[in-house]
Design an enzyme around this catalytic site. Structure first.
Site, PDB file in Angstrom:
ATOM      1  N   HIS A 162       0.830  -1.200   0.000  1.00 23.91           N
ATOM      2  CA  HIS A 162       0.000   0.000   0.000  1.00 23.91           C
ATOM      3  C   HIS A 162       0.868   1.254   0.000  1.00 23.91           C
ATOM      4  O   HIS A 162       0.648   2.187  -0.758  1.00 23.91           O
ATOM      5  CB  HIS A 162      -0.955   0.017   1.197  1.00 23.91           C
ATOM      6  CG  HIS A 162      -2.036   1.041   1.060  1.00 23.91           C
ATOM      7  ND1 HIS A 162      -1.980   2.262   1.685  1.00 23.91           N
ATOM      8  CD2 HIS A 162      -3.176   1.044   0.327  1.00 23.91           C
ATOM      9  CE1 HIS A 162      -3.057   2.965   1.354  1.00 23.91           C
ATOM     10  NE2 HIS A 162      -3.793   2.252   0.528  1.00 23.91           N
ATOM     11  N   HIS A 183      -4.564   6.472  -5.732  1.00 24.61           N
ATOM     12  CA  HIS A 183      -5.719   7.175  -5.151  1.00 24.61           C
ATOM     13  C   HIS A 183      -6.047   8.401  -6.007  1.00 24.61           C
ATOM     14  O   HIS A 183      -5.268   8.770  -6.882  1.00 24.61           O
ATOM     15  CB  HIS A 183      -5.409   7.621  -3.724  1.00 24.61           C
ATOM     16  CG  HIS A 183      -5.119   6.467  -2.822  1.00 24.61           C
ATOM     17  ND1 HIS A 183      -3.855   5.960  -2.658  1.00 24.61           N
ATOM     18  CD2 HIS A 183      -5.942   5.699  -2.078  1.00 24.61           C
ATOM     19  CE1 HIS A 183      -3.911   4.931  -1.838  1.00 24.61           C
ATOM     20  NE2 HIS A 183      -5.159   4.740  -1.465  1.00 24.61           N
ATOM     21  N   HIS A 192      -7.483  -1.444  -5.268  1.00 17.82           N
ATOM     22  CA  HIS A 192      -7.764  -1.958  -3.927  1.00 17.82           C
ATOM     23  C   HIS A 192      -8.471  -3.317  -3.988  1.00 17.82           C
ATOM     24  O   HIS A 192      -8.307  -4.132  -3.085  1.00 17.82           O
ATOM     25  CB  HIS A 192      -8.562  -0.937  -3.104  1.00 17.82           C
ATOM     26  CG  HIS A 192      -7.730   0.236  -2.677  1.00 17.82           C
ATOM     27  ND1 HIS A 192      -7.517   1.329  -3.492  1.00 17.82           N
ATOM     28  CD2 HIS A 192      -7.012   0.486  -1.545  1.00 17.82           C
ATOM     29  CE1 HIS A 192      -6.724   2.198  -2.869  1.00 17.82           C
ATOM     30  NE2 HIS A 192      -6.403   1.710  -1.682  1.00 17.82           N
ATOM     31  N   HIS A 314     -14.672   7.247   2.559  1.00 20.04           N
ATOM     32  CA  HIS A 314     -13.348   6.635   2.656  1.00 20.04           C
ATOM     33  C   HIS A 314     -12.340   7.517   3.410  1.00 20.04           C
ATOM     34  O   HIS A 314     -11.687   7.051   4.354  1.00 20.04           O
ATOM     35  CB  HIS A 314     -12.828   6.284   1.260  1.00 20.04           C
ATOM     36  CG  HIS A 314     -11.403   5.849   1.226  1.00 20.04           C
ATOM     37  ND1 HIS A 314     -10.394   6.658   0.765  1.00 20.04           N
ATOM     38  CD2 HIS A 314     -10.795   4.707   1.648  1.00 20.04           C
ATOM     39  CE1 HIS A 314      -9.237   6.007   0.875  1.00 20.04           C
ATOM     40  NE2 HIS A 314      -9.455   4.824   1.396  1.00 20.04           N
ATOM     41  N   HIS A 318     -10.644   6.701   7.315  1.00 23.72           N
ATOM     42  CA  HIS A 318      -9.213   6.609   7.645  1.00 23.72           C
ATOM     43  C   HIS A 318      -8.871   7.524   8.823  1.00 23.72           C
ATOM     44  O   HIS A 318      -8.190   7.122   9.762  1.00 23.72           O
ATOM     45  CB  HIS A 318      -8.358   6.997   6.437  1.00 23.72           C
ATOM     46  CG  HIS A 318      -8.039   5.840   5.533  1.00 23.72           C
ATOM     47  ND1 HIS A 318      -6.998   4.987   5.773  1.00 23.72           N
ATOM     48  CD2 HIS A 318      -8.634   5.406   4.398  1.00 23.72           C
ATOM     49  CE1 HIS A 318      -6.955   4.062   4.812  1.00 23.72           C
ATOM     50  NE2 HIS A 318      -7.940   4.292   3.959  1.00 23.72           N
ATOM     51  N   PHE A 335      -1.606   7.169   4.532  1.00 20.31           N
ATOM     52  CA  PHE A 335      -1.493   6.057   3.592  1.00 20.31           C
ATOM     53  C   PHE A 335      -0.208   5.240   3.763  1.00 20.31           C
ATOM     54  O   PHE A 335      -0.184   4.057   3.475  1.00 20.31           O
ATOM     55  CB  PHE A 335      -1.587   6.548   2.148  1.00 20.31           C
ATOM     56  CG  PHE A 335      -2.998   6.841   1.718  1.00 20.31           C
ATOM     57  CD1 PHE A 335      -4.073   6.167   2.278  1.00 20.31           C
ATOM     58  CD2 PHE A 335      -3.252   7.783   0.735  1.00 20.31           C
ATOM     59  CE1 PHE A 335      -5.378   6.431   1.878  1.00 20.31           C
ATOM     60  CE2 PHE A 335      -4.551   8.049   0.324  1.00 20.31           C
ATOM     61  CZ  PHE A 335      -5.616   7.376   0.899  1.00 20.31           C
ATOM     62  N   HIS A 348     -11.693  -1.773   3.322  1.00 21.77           N
ATOM     63  CA  HIS A 348     -11.649  -1.798   1.859  1.00 21.77           C
ATOM     64  C   HIS A 348     -12.466  -2.920   1.247  1.00 21.77           C
ATOM     65  O   HIS A 348     -12.894  -2.822   0.095  1.00 21.77           O
ATOM     66  CB  HIS A 348     -10.205  -1.785   1.360  1.00 21.77           C
ATOM     67  CG  HIS A 348      -9.731  -0.373   1.223  1.00 21.77           C
ATOM     68  ND1 HIS A 348     -10.022   0.388   0.112  1.00 21.77           N
ATOM     69  CD2 HIS A 348      -9.065   0.427   2.076  1.00 21.77           C
ATOM     70  CE1 HIS A 348      -9.532   1.608   0.285  1.00 21.77           C
ATOM     71  NE2 HIS A 348      -8.953   1.656   1.474  1.00 21.77           N
TER      72      HIS A 348
END
Ligand code: C2O
Length: 564
Positions: A162, A183, A192, A314, A318, A335, A348
């Site tokens: 990732h 992203h 993903h 999303h 996070h 990230f 995810h």
């Protein structure tokens, strides 16, 4: 979607038609099989590779694509894996690297679908998982964590995957210095999906169970609107201590989290969450680029723009899970470290499930057919620790990938936001401007009062362009309203078009514009204008309301576009 044991409490939710599947898998039709995978050698060991050979070798389908994007090299985007540059990871990082294990001479296999006869993996909702399932899942994660760090299937390596694709560790093949970013663009969903697919298969392999499925965090339903309890047990391998202490169960999730807890009654928060889901899945997601994200082709700069769900919830999810006591919201709030928290994969899984759901909501909800999307490829390690090149077109059919989701219904399907009573605040501002305070501008609409047919064919889109984020080590969020009323109801009201919510990245140090991001946000507003009774207005007032780190954001302008 096939249903596994469904709890009584949710059977009344509206559900998506069963004939969900749209695109079949074209893997067998691929012509690129004859192309021999190239052998890459590692720069660190002194080997050299001609980039053009790499480009042609990896991009077997390249030949026919030259006309789709004049000026760019023909192949869809690929990562230059041999040349990984770890970003400027903080000194506090638990793992100082961001690069996937890679050995010179490793051959790359083309992705193959699992045999059609292999068991269908049914991903359960995390809040409904039983003891027997939990024992298997915990055992698998514990085994993954025990693998040596340099084993490509290890938990540490999984997190690096990732970090590598999300923090600019790889260049685009053929474009030295131009990072790959999965992203804020049309690769968000397919990348993903592939990532969780391989992760799930590795876990299953470690416990010798080829029907093992990851759970999904069902945050779009009232029963799933807390951190799933299975991740909150301190003695479980699913636990991560670097999470927000304030957001442990039973703390209720805010799907629009803007760095502070609203502390509203649970019923009201639940109701709002369902309204956000309706907006992000239905009213503002009527065209593929509005849901899946903007095109991102070979040679393009990263961050052309996220789709609706990638922004909200999303981004807020996070930030909500991440630990505010850590310098960069680690693990989930950044990230580079997000993949270190097992709950990442459950979050995810649900994103992935909702992509599948979205396709079933309307006949016009279809994937891209552009070869620059379908043939873009990414490298992952599979359950046999083989390096595999998978294309977007390989992952479009979840049945062919042999997994599905427990059917838990769609409680947000009728949760349409309603209009606030009151007078809209007039426009007094101008753009470009810094978002250190609310900016309200007048925007002219090229067409008013279109017919239902025109509205179905072309979605009216509010484009917030020239967004510059000077320092993207912080969680950035701003909300966008059309004709926001005096006293302002919140983001769950019909006047809110949506938000831009970007999870921070750590950007690599040799990038000249270190840490800065340029992007565009788009919001479908045809339904919104009808709902607030403004469809006949030549001019609307657009309010940009900063919520997090507005002082590092500038916006260039706002305009209206029509998207087919
Ligand atoms: Cu790659 Cu939730 O992010």
């Amino acid at each position: 979607m096939e249903s596994a044991a469904m709890p009584r409490s949710v059977v009344t939710y509206p559900r998506v038609p069963c004939s969900l599947q749209t695109l079949g898998c074209n893997l067998l039709l691929r012509t690129s099989k004859a192309t021999k995978p190239p052998r890459l050698s590692c720069r660190a060991t002194g080997g050299r590779v001609d980039r053009r050979d790499v480009l042609l070798g990896l991009g077997g389908a390249a030949a026919g694509l030259a006309t789709t994007h004049p000026g760019a090299l023909a192949a869809p985007i690929q990562a230059d894996l041999q040349n990984c540059q770890t970003p400027d990871i903080p000194a506090t990082a638990a793992d100082p690297s961001c690069c996937m294990t890679y050995r010179a001479g490793t051959s790359i296999a083309d992705f193959q679908l699992p045999p059609a006869s292999s068991p269908l993996r049914v991903r359960p909702a995390a809040q409904l998982a039983d003891k027997e399932y939990l024992a298997k899942y915990e055992k698998a994660v514990a085994l993954m964590k025990k693998l040596p760090d340099d084993d490509p299937r290890s938990f540490v390596q999984q997190a690096r995957v990732h970090c590598a694709y999300c923090n600019g560790a790889y260049d685009q093949v053929g474009f030295p210095g131009l990072e790959i970013q999965v992203h804020n663009c049309w690769f968000f969903f397919p990348w993903h999906r592939l990532y969780t697919y391989f992760h799930e298969r590795i876990l299953g392999k470690l416990i010798g169970d080829d029907s093992f499925a990851l759970p999904f965090w069902n945050w779009d339903a009232p029963g799933g609107m807390t951190l799933p309890a299975i991740y909150a047990n301190k003695s479980s391998p699913l636990y991560d201590e670097r999470r927000s202490p304030a957001h442990q169960p039973p703390s209720l999730l805010d799907l629009d989290f803007s760095d502070t807890d609203p502390n509203m009654p649970r019923d009201q928060q639940t109701d709002q969450n369902l309204k956000f889901m309706y907006r992000q899945m239905v009213s503002s997601a009527k065209k593929r680029e509005l849901f899946l994200g903007q095109p991102y082709r070979t040679g393009d700069a990263p961050d052309p723009g996220a789709g609706s769900l990638e922004n909200v919830p999303h981004g807020p999810l996070h930030g909500w899970v991440g630990d505010p006591r850590q310098p960069n919201g680690e693990d989930m709030g950044n990230f580079y470290s997000a993949g270190r928290d097992p709950v990442f994969f459950a979050l995810h899984s649900n994103i992935d499930r909702l992509w599948h759901v979205w396709r079933g909501l309307s006949p016009s909800n279809t994937d891209f057919t552009d070869p620059d999307w379908l043939d873009a490829s990414f490298l992952f390690y599979d359950e046999e620790a083989r390096l595999v090149r998978a294309r977007v077109r390989d992952c479009l059919d979840t049945a062919a990938l042999r997994y599905t989701y427990q059917d838990v219904g769609l409680p947000w399907l009728n949760a349409k936001p309603t209009k606030t009573a009151g007078t809209p605040v007039p426009a007094t501002g101008a753009l470009p401007a810094k978002l250190d305070k609310t900016v309200r501008v007048a925007v002219t609409r090229p067409r008013v009062s279109r017919s239902q047919k025109q509205k179905a064919e072309e979605e009216e889109v509010l484009v917030v362009e020239g967004i510059k984020i000077a320092d993207h080590s912080r969680y950035v969020k701003f909300d966008v309203y059309v004709n926001q009323c005096e006293g302002g109801a919140g983001t769950a009201a019909a006047e809110c078009a949506g938000s831009m919510a970007l999870t921070p990245h750590v950007i690599r140090h040799n990038n000249k514009k270190a840490g800065s991001v340029k992007t565009v946000a788009r919001f479908g507003i045809t339904d919104l204008l009808d709902e607030i009774g403004a469809d006949g207005d030549k001019t609307i007032t657009v309010s940009l309301v900063p919520r997090c780190a507005g002082d590092v954001v500038t916006v260039g302008g706002v305009s209206i576009e029509y998207v087919k």
